[in-house]
Design an enzyme around this catalytic site. Structure first.
Site, PDB file in Angstrom:
ATOM      1  N   ASP A   1      31.454  76.835 -11.903  1.00 17.22           N
ATOM      2  CA  ASP A   1      32.086  77.304 -10.657  1.00 17.22           C
ATOM      3  C   ASP A   1      33.601  77.394 -10.813  1.00 17.22           C
ATOM      4  O   ASP A   1      34.305  77.743  -9.867  1.00 17.22           O
ATOM      5  CB  ASP A   1      31.693  76.436  -9.450  1.00 17.22           C
TER       6      ASP A   1
ATOM      7  N   HIS B   1      27.914  64.503  -8.291  1.00 20.37           N
ATOM      8  CA  HIS B   1      28.319  63.913  -7.003  1.00 20.37           C
ATOM      9  C   HIS B   1      27.301  62.900  -6.475  1.00 20.37           C
ATOM     10  O   HIS B   1      27.618  62.166  -5.540  1.00 20.37           O
ATOM     11  CB  HIS B   1      28.484  65.006  -5.935  1.00 20.37           C
TER      12      HIS B   1
ATOM     13  N   GLY C   1      27.243  66.542  -2.168  1.00 19.78           N
ATOM     14  CA  GLY C   1      27.727  67.742  -2.845  1.00 19.78           C
ATOM     15  C   GLY C   1      26.636  68.498  -3.553  1.00 19.78           C
ATOM     16  O   GLY C   1      26.829  69.013  -4.652  1.00 19.78           O
TER      17      GLY C   1
ATOM     18  N   TYR D   1      27.915  79.264  -8.986  1.00 17.46           N
ATOM     19  CA  TYR D   1      27.188  79.905  -7.881  1.00 17.46           C
ATOM     20  C   TYR D   1      27.167  81.419  -7.992  1.00 17.46           C
ATOM     21  O   TYR D   1      26.608  82.083  -7.131  1.00 17.46           O
ATOM     22  CB  TYR D   1      27.791  79.418  -6.567  1.00 17.46           C
TER      23      TYR D   1
HETATM   24  O1  LIG Z   1      29.695  72.537  -7.019  1.00 14.33           O
HETATM   25  C1  LIG Z   1      29.701  71.421  -6.561  1.00 14.33           C
HETATM   26  C2  LIG Z   1      29.289  71.099  -5.128  1.00 14.33           C
HETATM   27  C3  LIG Z   1      29.903  72.068  -4.143  1.00 14.33           C
HETATM   28  C4  LIG Z   1      29.623  71.562  -2.730  1.00 14.33           C
HETATM   29  C5  LIG Z   1      30.148  70.373  -2.319  1.00 14.33           C
HETATM   30  C6  LIG Z   1      29.912  69.920  -1.016  1.00 14.33           C
HETATM   31  C7  LIG Z   1      29.135  70.658  -0.160  1.00 14.33           C
HETATM   32  C8  LIG Z   1      28.575  71.858  -0.572  1.00 14.33           C
HETATM   33  C9  LIG Z   1      28.818  72.301  -1.858  1.00 14.33           C
HETATM   34  N1  LIG Z   1      28.310  73.497  -2.265  1.00 14.33           N
HETATM   35  C10 LIG Z   1      28.850  74.654  -1.831  1.00 14.33           C
HETATM   36  O2  LIG Z   1      29.847  74.658  -1.150  1.00 14.33           O
HETATM   37  C11 LIG Z   1      28.195  75.870  -2.258  1.00 14.33           C
HETATM   38  C12 LIG Z   1      27.021  75.843  -2.971  1.00 14.33           C
HETATM   39  C13 LIG Z   1      26.402  77.064  -3.311  1.00 14.33           C
HETATM   40  C14 LIG Z   1      26.972  78.271  -2.969  1.00 14.33           C
HETATM   41  C15 LIG Z   1      28.168  78.245  -2.268  1.00 14.33           C
HETATM   42  C16 LIG Z   1      28.805  79.521  -1.924  1.00 14.33           C
HETATM   43  F1  LIG Z   1      28.813  79.646  -0.609  1.00 14.33           F
HETATM   44  F2  LIG Z   1      30.049  79.462  -2.372  1.00 14.33           F
HETATM   45  F3  LIG Z   1      28.137  80.528  -2.499  1.00 14.33           F
HETATM   46  C17 LIG Z   1      28.787  77.076  -1.901  1.00 14.33           C
HETATM   47  N2  LIG Z   1      30.095  70.357  -7.287  1.00 14.33           N
HETATM   48  O3  LIG Z   1      30.417  70.524  -8.599  1.00 14.33           O
HETATM   49 ZN   LIG Z   2      31.388  72.269  -8.651  1.00 13.16          ZN
END
Ligand SMILES: O=C(CCc1ccccc1NC(=O)c1cccc(C(F)(F)F)c1)NO
Ligand SMILES: [Zn+2]
Length: 417
Positions: free
Chosen positions: A295, A171, A179, A334
């Site tokens: 994920d 991202h 992200g 995660y």
């Molecule tokens: O995994 C990602 C990014 C996911 C993301 C995008 C935008 C803002 C925050 C995130 N990350 C999470 O939502 C996230 C990251 C770690 C753990 C968690 C959990 F809450 F699901 F555990 C959630 N891209 O491949």
């Molecule tokens: Zn992802």
């Protein structure tokens, strides 16, 4: 339960599929069965793990992944070579990122809060999604150095597969963290690969759309990007519809396969195999990069897809059987034990070996409870992907990918004239 295992009783975790196959078949016929033995470069150093353990959203994930792979004995298996990452420098980051953004990361490394940079941080995406943390700049350079070491291993022709499970941050934009990605090691690696390979194919298996990688190459046909991801209202990043095909010279060199929650191993593998078969036929890549974000697995806090190691393993195995130089990268993931299980399995797939189900005894063994098995079990949540909707998506993708073939053949034809 494992405390009373003595050294000699610890089972050799590996049963090389190759040896099983060859013992019954006359040697002259073995070639057709044994998966081509591949030399695999595994990019690792203690510093790489120590730094990547600091990433806020995946704290200490890097050490769990590496230690599980090591506990299965995969790093001492013949065809694998452990390569330490080259020291990534500012110049590597600047092949994609802006000077201002790189300067900000360098300033944040010392984590001194000064008014001057406070508002800048927001402007460059350093915020709640991508919080700043001490040594952020050292981490960024190390991750990029590791992925570029993988690229070097492939361009040297000494290795068919290169692996960097600390990479895959799809991202991150030229001048903005996004992200939870701070630097785009994928774009930097793809740029490097095009110096040695005519057509490079990027495949994104992460739950999220590989938006910044697609956008970086949306105007060129030197790189084709294919992303399989969850696409539904309000789900991050919100891009990657099947209509998203790239622009100008890059038209039809972006393929997007939007999916709904609950997809299972068989359905996912069928879609990936069909789409990738057409893409390979039409684009005829000479090198491949696969982002293997975990994920998409059942049990991930993202709670979206219903995939297990079998589903993603079969997809990667299908692509590796093209026997093209291939760089495997990590990404999302995660649920740390499941992510370690997934990338251990993919390392074994690259080596063509089968792993025992029992998690070997090792430093983080207790984190694999309650069953201490390698495999994970799918849930019985409904698959929201209907046959009709998948068929329509795949047919739409086929039509567009065949246009790539025409573009490619016209291109070749013009070269010949
Ligand atoms: O995994 C990602 C990014 C996911 C993301 C995008 C935008 C803002 C925050 C995130 N990350 C999470 O939502 C996230 C990251 C770690 C753990 C968690 C959990 F809450 F699901 F555990 C959630 N891209 O491949
Ligand atoms: Zn992802």
């Amino acid at each position: 339960p494992v405390t009373n295992l003595r050294e000699k009783e610890v089972p050799t975790a590996i049963t090389p599929a190759v040896s099983k196959v060859t013992e019954k078949i006359p040697t002259d016929q073995v070639a057709q069965f044994a998966p081509k033995l591949r030399r695999v470069a595994y990019i690792w150093s203690p510093q790489l793990i120590d730094l990547c353990n600091l990433l806020p959203r995946v704290l200490h994930r890097a050490s769990r992944v590496h230690t599980l792979i090591e506990s299965y004995g995969l790093l001492t298996y013949g065809p694998i070579t452990v390569l330490p990452p080259i020291e990534g420098g500012k110049e590597h980051l600047l092949t994609f990122h802006s000077q201002e953004y790189v300067d900000l990361l360098e300033f944040l490394n010392e984590e001194e809060d000064s008014e001057k940079w406070m508002e800048k941080k927001e402007e460059f995406g350093i915020s709640c999604d991508c919080p700043s943390f001490p040594r952020i700049f050292e981490v960024a350079k190390m991750i990029v150095g590791a992925s570029l070491t993988g690229v070097q291993a492939l361009t040297s022709k000494e290795y068919q597969v290169a692996i960097n499970w600390t990479g895959g941050w799809h991202h991150s934009r030229r001048d903005e963290a996004a992200g939870f990605c701070y630097v785009n090691d994928i774009v930097i690696s793809l740029l490097k690969l095009t110096e040695s390979f005519k057509r490079v194919l990027y495949i994104d298996l992460d739950l999220h759309h590989g938006d910044a990688v697609q956008d970086a190459f949306a105007h060129t046909s030197r790189i084709m990007t294919v992303s399989f991801h969850k696409y539904s209202p309000g789900f991050y990043p919100g891009t990657g519809s099947v209509e998203d095909v790239g622009y100008g010279r890059g038209r039809y060199h972006c393929v997007n396969v939007p999916l709904e929650d609950g997809i299972t191993d068989v359905v996912f593998y069928t879609v990936v195999k069909r789409v990738m078969f057409e893409v390979q036929k039409a684009y005829q890549p000479s090198a491949v990069v696969i982002q293997c974000g975990a994920d998409c697995l059942v049990g991930d806090p993202m709670n979206s897809f219903n995939l297990t190691l079998k589903g993603i393993g079969n997809c990667v195995d299908f692509i590796l059987r093209w026997n093209l130089p291939t760089l495997l990268l990590g990404g999302g993931g995660y649920h740390t034990p499941n992510t370690a299980r997934c990338w251990t399995q993919l390392t074994a797939v690259a080596l063509g070996v089968r792993l025992k189900s029992e998690i070997p005894d090792h430093q983080f063994f207790l984190e694999y409870g309650p069953d201490y098995q390698l495999e994970i079990t799918p849930s019985n949540r409904p698959d929201l992907n209907t046959k009709d909707c998948l068929r329509t998506t795949v047919q739409t993708v086929f039509r567009r990918v065949r246009l790539v073939f025409q573009v490619l053949s016209i291109g070749n034809w013009m070269l010949v004239q």
